[in-house]
Write an enzyme that holds these catalytic residues in place. Structure first.
Site, PDB file in Angstrom:
ATOM      1  CG  MET A 123      11.985 -60.213 -10.712  1.00 60.12           C
ATOM      2  SD  MET A 123      13.114 -59.576 -11.059  1.00 60.12           S
ATOM      3  CE  MET A 123      14.601 -59.346 -11.781  1.00 60.12           C
ATOM      4  CB  CYS A 124      11.740 -66.887 -12.907  1.00 61.14           C
ATOM      5  SG  CYS A 124      11.696 -66.754 -14.319  1.00 61.14           S
ATOM      6  NE  ARG A 125      19.987 -67.697 -17.617  1.00 58.07           N
ATOM      7  CZ  ARG A 125      19.705 -68.042 -19.165  1.00 58.07           C
ATOM      8  NH1 ARG A 125      19.090 -68.423 -19.563  1.00 58.07           N
ATOM      9  NH2 ARG A 125      20.649 -67.638 -19.118  1.00 58.07           N
ATOM     10  N   GLY A 176      11.541 -65.310 -17.422  1.00 58.50           N
ATOM     11  CA  GLY A 176      10.463 -64.666 -17.268  1.00 58.50           C
ATOM     12  C   GLY A 176       9.067 -66.237 -17.001  1.00 58.50           C
ATOM     13  CG  MET A 178      16.852 -62.532 -12.188  1.00 57.79           C
ATOM     14  SD  MET A 178      16.570 -60.846 -11.369  1.00 57.79           S
ATOM     15  CE  MET A 178      18.737 -60.789 -10.926  1.00 57.79           C
TER      16      MET A 178
END
Length: 114
Positions: free
Chosen positions: A65-67, A69, A93
């Site tokens: 995961m990141c902010r 994708g 996220m």
């Protein structure tokens, strides 16, 4: 040259006890993250790769995961090339928060996505 499609899942498909790898930077992590996630910023990833292989040594699927994708897609691609069962979490996220999935902070402040 054909590339296999990047394996990805919806936030709802991440099990509550799943192995989540958060590749966001420290300030983003501090604002709010998935409880129990492994935090290795993308900028540190190659140097700290061993931490992930240790966490995933039992063959557990890694949910990256990141902010939103983008960064996680790059890391997922790298992990898949290394033979690790990894999937990109669609929407990152922002989607996690939007779906009402729980987030925590290390300092007890209300969690949010930076």
């Amino acid at each position: 040259m054909n590339f296999a499609p990047l394996p990805s899942v919806d936030v709802a498909a991440v099990p509550s006890d799943g192995l989540v790898l958060d590749v966001r930077e420290n300030d983003e992590w501090a604002a709010g993250h998935v409880d129990g996630a492994l935090h290795i910023p993308m900028s540190d990833f190659v140097g700290r790769f061993g931490e992930l292989t240790e966490a995933a040594e039992d063959g557990r699927r890694v949910h990256v995961m990141c902010r939103v994708g983008g960064r996680s897609a790059q890391v997922t691609q790298y992990l898949v090339q290394q033979g690790i069962d990894a999937v990109n979490v669609d929407g990152g996220m922002l989607a996690w928060d939007g779906a009402g999935r729980p987030m925590v902070t290390d300092n007890g402040n209300p969690a949010f996505v930076l």
